[in-house]
Scaffold this active site. Structure first.
Site, mmCIF file in Angstrom:
data_model
loop_
_atom_site.group_PDB
_atom_site.id
_atom_site.type_symbol
_atom_site.label_atom_id
_atom_site.label_comp_id
_atom_site.label_asym_id
_atom_site.label_seq_id
_atom_site.Cartn_x
_atom_site.Cartn_y
_atom_site.Cartn_z
ATOM 1 N N CYS A 381 -3.125 -68.010 -22.708
ATOM 2 C CA CYS A 381 -3.524 -66.657 -23.098
ATOM 3 C C CYS A 381 -2.829 -66.233 -24.403
ATOM 4 C CB CYS A 381 -3.246 -65.698 -21.941
ATOM 5 S SG CYS A 381 -4.311 -64.271 -21.990
ATOM 6 N N HIS A 507 -5.781 -68.323 -17.352
ATOM 7 C CA HIS A 507 -4.497 -68.559 -16.669
ATOM 8 C C HIS A 507 -4.648 -69.627 -15.585
ATOM 9 C CE1 HIS A 507 -2.283 -65.214 -18.509
ATOM 10 N NE2 HIS A 507 -3.461 -64.621 -18.540
ATOM 11 N N GLU A 509 -2.481 -71.357 -14.289
ATOM 12 C CA GLU A 509 -1.332 -71.380 -13.363
ATOM 13 C C GLU A 509 -1.657 -70.722 -12.023
ATOM 14 O OE1 GLU A 509 -1.550 -69.597 -16.153
ATOM 15 O OE2 GLU A 509 -0.513 -67.660 -16.042
#
Ligand code: GLN
Length: 536
Positions: A381, A507, A509
């Site tokens: 990001c 994202h 993650e």
């Protein structure tokens, strides 16, 4: 009929209610049950999205675009449950809903009160998760019992238990048994008081999970059992497990917690299927090689501001059988003292998401260091924004390139506000949020990582790569390897002439699990290992 488990906390906060709720969920799944998890947060913010990372830690984003508490990240990492906006309710969101109904005249002239209207709304939120295919709903109550803010939640779960029948509900209380060094004693009194408070509110806990530094003797367990009115076998000892969070479920199994829950809720088991989890832990704990990743951020001092990223890096390590150590670098320090001093010796560099101007130049400098020294780089990001600015300035020769988030009047806005964001005034829940599809270019690092053409990832941003710069970027060697399906937005950029340089607008993650590491994290770690091999 769906069963319910309520997890409350006592004595102090930060005992790991979220990790325990997640671990319980994982264990019940291993016995063959479908579970859902939810978190109630007693603060007045409608969601944590408008809170800063120092205040709240990481904001976890769900598939459906809710900005939520980071405990939902633990839920998804430990279990197969997919969380959504119904899985995180706050005092603010409950009141917001009640007040909206009141304004619509839905209470038919009644006086609107905490009891029954607020407590009913809380009970509705619990019931919403009890769908026909859910065997067990686990609801975690944030904060600790006795807080003024948590009272309506405690009252609501008491009523809920009465309404669906005590045999269908389990109250689990997580508590601290402190050790006093000077006296060389562990103390049960704070727990007696916090259970006392629960009982005053009409809730008899069925199980106590006791966080402790020292083992609990039989005598201590008996004392807790007698004074807290909990069966001795249901007093569960939980010693610290750092650094292996994923060991918590095994501690609980060792204490027989899974069997106790099944028995008390009259649930069957089709055997405990823990093999995958045990394999994962085995790899994690026995990894011989350690690699070091530099994480350059500006919320480094906060323990959990980058929670999902730290975890996803660990997962990338698991899939390559290495231990990943993270060197947490404050971007301001790079601004003061240069990248070399702080990053030197790291195998890979990651720049996480973030907001605002502070620290941005240090991050851009870290990108330059990664690009020029051919160190694997992974941007998330804001980390993609920094990579774009650096490339524009130092490769394309656009010296004043910037993001309009940092400098609204930059002559070279390589990163600018998304079109749909231009007229937005309200800040809460208005970013580009949640899962969106992305199309990958063939023969790119991204496409090879995922092994498919269309992917879906979660987003949380207002600014975006400016398409005006696509041509010059591509001419100079930056590949736009992922775009939205309509081709409008650049989602992934990567460098041609570099071992591994990938920056993404989303994202990844949030979707990585220890038993199913995210491919981008796995490949980033792999490239970082190779980088070490080349060097040493
Ligand atoms: N601040 C940037 C934006 O709003 C990046 C957001 C992020 O890193 N999550 O677009």
């Amino acid at each position: 009929m769906t069963k319910h488990i309520f997890v409350t906390g006592g004595v102090v906060s930060s005992l790991g209610k979220g990790l325990n709720a997640a671990s319980i969920g994982m264990l019940l799944e291993s016995h063959g049950h479908n579970i859902s998890l939810q978190k109630f947060d007693p603060y007045v913010n409608v969601d944590p999205g408008t809170m800063g990372p120092f205040e709240h830690g990481e904001i976890y984003v769900t598939e459906d675009g809710a900005e939520t508490d980071l405990d939902l990240g633990h839920y998804e990492r430990f279990t197969n449950a997919v969380t959504n906006r119904d899985c995180n309710c706050t005092t603010g969101s409950i009141y917001y809903s009640v007040i909206t109904k009141e304004r619509q005249g839905k209470y038919l002239g009644k006086t609107v009160q905490v009891i029954p209207h607020i407590t009913n709304e809380i009970k509705n939120c619990i019931s919403k998760l009890a769908t026909t295919d859910t065997d067990i709903v686990i609801s975690e109550i944030g904060g600790i019992v006795g807080d003024i803010e948590s009272q309506p939640f405690v009252e609501a779960i008491r009523q809920f238990g009465r309404e669906i029948g005590r045999e269908n509900v389990l109250y689990i209380h997580l508590t601290l048994i402190p050790y006093l060094r000077a006296a060389d004693e562990i103390k049960t009194k704070p727990t007696q008081h916090s259970v006392g408070m629960l009982r005053q509110a009409g809730i008899e806990p069925d199980i106590l999970i006791c966080r402790t530094e020292k083992a609990l003797s039989d005598e201590i367990k008996e004392k807790l059992s007698l004074f807290c009115n909990v069966d001795k076998e249901s007093i569960i000892e939980e010693q610290d497990v750092k650094p292996y969070l994923y060991e918590i479920p095994l501690l609980l199994v060792r204490e027989g917690l899974d069997k106790i829950i099944l028995k008390k809720l009259h649930l069957h088991s089709n055997g405990d299927h823990l093999d995958r989890w045990l394999n994962m832990l085995n790899i994690l704990k026995n990894a011989q090689t350690t690699i070091e990743i530099a994480l350059v951020g500006k919320y480094i001092a906060h323990q959990s501001a980058y929670e999902s990223i730290y975890e996803a890096l660990t997962h990338g390590g698991i899939s390559n059988a290495v231990r990943v150590k993270v060197r947490r670098i404050e971007s301001g320090d790079i601004e003061k003292e240069g990248a070399e001093k702080h990053i030197q010796g790291c195998n890979g560099i990651l720049i996480p998401g973030g907001f605002g101007e502070r620290g941005i130049e240090g991050k851009i400098e870290a990108v330059r260091y990664a690009r020029e020294n051919k160190i694997p780089y992974f941007g998330l990001c804001l980390g993609m924004h920094c990579a774009s600015i650096e490339f524009a300035r130092n490769v394309c020769g656009l010296k004043d390139a910037n993001s309009t988030e940092v400098n609204a009047n930059t002559p070279e806005p390589v990163i600018c506000l998304l079109e749909e964001q231009k007229n937005i005034e309200k800040m809460g829940g208005t970013m580009r949020l949640g899962a969106q599809k992305c199309k990958l270019e063939p023969d790119t690092i991204a496409q090879k990582c995922y092994g498919q053409e269309i992917i879906s990832e979660r987003h949380r941003h207002r600014y975006e790569f400016n398409n005006k710069y696509r041509d010059i970027f591509e001419t100079k060697g930056m590949v736009c390897s992922g775009r939205t399906i309509d081709n409008e937005l650049v989602e992934i950029i990567e460098l041609k002439d570099h071992p591994w340089f990938v920056a993404v607008q989303f994202h990844p993650e949030f979707k990585s699990k220890p038993t199913n590491p995210h491919p981008l994290f796995s490949e980033f770690i792999k490239a970082s290992i190779d980088n070490g091999n080349n060097k040493f």
